[in-house]
Design an enzyme around this catalytic site. Structure first.
Site, PDB file in Angstrom:
ATOM      1  N   ASP A  41     -40.826   3.126  33.180  1.00  0.00           N
ATOM      2  CA  ASP A  41     -40.101   2.510  33.174  1.00  0.00           C
ATOM      3  C   ASP A  41     -38.954   2.730  32.260  1.00  0.00           C
ATOM      4  OD1 ASP A  41     -40.340   1.708  35.369  1.00  0.00           O
ATOM      5  OD2 ASP A  41     -41.207  -0.637  35.060  1.00  0.00           O
TER       6      ASP A  41
ATOM      7  N   ASP B  12     -44.685  -2.406  40.957  1.00  0.00           N
ATOM      8  CA  ASP B  12     -44.248  -4.671  40.187  1.00  0.00           C
ATOM      9  C   ASP B  12     -45.535  -4.997  40.962  1.00  0.00           C
ATOM     10  OD1 ASP B  12     -42.520  -4.045  38.476  1.00  0.00           O
ATOM     11  OD2 ASP B  12     -40.801  -4.549  40.256  1.00  0.00           O
TER      12      ASP B  12
END
Length: 515
Positions: free
Chosen positions: A382, A435
């Protein structure tokens, strides 16, 4: 189920490689500049309602400047006024067009925004609408060379496409009227709450599924830290339960594969590429939905007779399984056809949740070492693709893919979304599958570990990890919504980073305190 097992790891690559980042239309550029009592306004999103020859058209979205009068929050508190282009169109010198009592339209460039506002104000215009030369909406600030004065009219920028539409109508001799207002967002967004419940509920449901929902006839035990019994026995159990354990090497390879896929999306994003993703999503959603529905039905009808039939290519299948499969196929096809309709989010969320629950039954973390490797690699993934990739690619790869650049208007379906019903700006709150799947792998691992080691609810890991994920996810969604209200794009990205760190800190503390 067997087909999904073959696709489990590729699907996992696909589902978590796709980013979720929402970019508002206000660019971070032009945000600097001198500030004074007359040039210190808060930027506000503006709705520009427009009528052409008395017929209302779709509203445009604009952005106020650092200077100028504020706009009302309700449409009925402002007047509907005619739109007139300044002459010259850049509004850098006194206009020969009659601007009095109208909303002046101006193109961007050739002079400062403050200079344009001065000209419009001197012509007694009621407001100034600046048309940008791009689709982004830039933040209009005062420049160093400006003589800053009190601008008493609203100054708003709109994107190029909106300006072109207005220009065409005026050029055709039609009467164009505009109404400007800046509605405020609600303090509490109900969509955020619903999305939070969906995310946490999916993770908890997937963790408890095999224990309380699935009808398992045997009582084999899965020891996550030190597998017992013979290798042959373990292999047999995994085969029966269709489980794929993720290894440490696989975790590293996963991030490399996900990165490769992300770069491919960045360079080759197109409508046909998104259609491939839609087809894969439908296939995975059908498999997941079929597995969940069949399991729930068998759970409620344990003693019922299972009728079977022989089909070409498929062999012997149960009538129940075939009927459910046809229903799931029809559901997925209906969603694909109506995917751009206002209600399509329901079908997308049903398919997505079913897919994630099933994937979390198949892909598992075998021990805490693999969990640490996978989550650390995902964290680096990320950070690199959001913050470091601009140094290499001149643009944030993850943000560019999330925006859907060159996607031909199609959107990537690998996310859950809920419409903002009570938000005057509309839109959706969204959360990417990654997520949910990444924390879900860890939390479902914790549940199996607690069960194997006979830990209770309070002295086990599952409850506290679930609470940690819930707190971190709520913090993330709340920050995302609040920052979106203030249209600060980089604050959105920073809030994602902070939420990621906070969630992992909470999980780490919980693991150490309650061990």
């Amino acid at each position: 189920m067997a087909f999904l097992r073959l696709l489990a790891i590729p699907l996992l690559f696909l589902l978590v490689a796709l980013p979720l980042a929402a970019a508002d239309d206000a660019s971070d550029q032009d945000d600097s500049g001198p500030k004074s009592p007359f040039c210190n306004n808060t930027f506000q999103l503006v709705k520009v309602k427009n009528w052409v020859d008395g017929k209302e058209h779709e509203s445009l979205v604009g952005l106020t400047a650092r200077f100028g009068a504020s706009l009302p929050t309700e449409a009925h508190d402002h007047l509907r006024l005619p739109a007139v282009f300044s002459n010259p169109m850049n509004c850098c010198s006194d206009s020969s067009s009659e601007l009095s009592g109208s909303i002046a339209l101006s193109t961007r460039g050739d002079c400062s925004f403050m200079a344009k506002a001065k000209v419009a104000q001197s012509g007694d215009a009621a407001a100034l609408l600046v048309i940008n030369d791009k689709e982004d909406i830039y933040k209009m600030v005062c420049s160093e060379n400006d003589t800053i004065v009190n601008i008493t009219i609203p100054v708003v920028m709109i994107p190029k496409s909106g300006g072109d539409t207005l220009n065409k109508s005026i050029a055709d001799g039609k009467k164009v009227e505009l109404l400007l207002y800046a509605p405020t967002r609600p303090v509490v967004d109900s969509a955020v709450v619903v999305l939070w419940m969906m995310a946490v509920g999916t993770v908890v449901c997937a963790s408890l599924w095999s224990e309380y929902i699935a009808c398992e006839q045997n009582d084999e035990r899965y020891n996550e830290l030190s597998p017992k019994a013979s290798e042959a026995g373990a292999t047999k159990d995994d085969s029966e339960k269709e489980v794929l354990d993720i290894s440490a090497k696989g975790a590293v390879g996963f991030v490399i594969t996900a990165s490769t896929f992300l770069v491919l999306l960045y360079f080759f994003m197109s409508s046909w590429f998104v259609w491939v993703l839609i087809v894969l999503f439908c296939i995975g959603g059908v498999e997941g939905m079929h597995a969940c529905i069949v399991t729930l039905i068998l759970r409620g009808c344990k003693n019922s007779e299972r009728k079977t039939m022989n089909l070409p290519l498929f062999g012997e299948v149960t009538v129940l399984s075939l009927g459910v499969l046809l229903f799931c196929l029809s559901f997925a096809i209906a969603w694909a056809i109506t995917r751009k309709a206002s209600f399509s989010w329901i079908g997308q969320d049903v398919l997505g949740i079913s897919l994630m629950i099933t994937v979390l039954q198949i892909a598992r973390l075998p021990n805490i070492k693999v969990a640490s490797v996978l989550l650390c690699c995902a964290f680096v993934y990320d950070i690199f693709w959001v913050f470091i990739s601009p140094v290499i690619f001149k643009d944030s790869v993850m943000i560019a893919v999330a925006r859907g650049d060159n996607s031909g208007g199609e959107s990537i379906p690998m996310l859950l979304r809920v419409p903002r019903f009570f938000d005057p700006w509309g839109g959706y709150d969204m959360i990417g599958f990654g997520d949910i799947l990444f924390p879900g792998l860890l939390i479902s691992f914790a549940f199996r570990f607690d069960k194997t080691n006979k830990r209770g609810v309070t002295n086990g890991y599952f409850l506290w990890l679930a609470i940690g994920y819930g707190c971190g996810r709520y913090f993330y969604l709340s920050c995302f919504f609040l920052h979106f209200c203030f249209i600060d794009f980089f604050s959105i990205i920073k809030s994602e980073f902070v939420a990621y760190v906070e969630c992992n800190i909470f999980i780490g503390v919980a693991c150490n305190v309650f061990s």
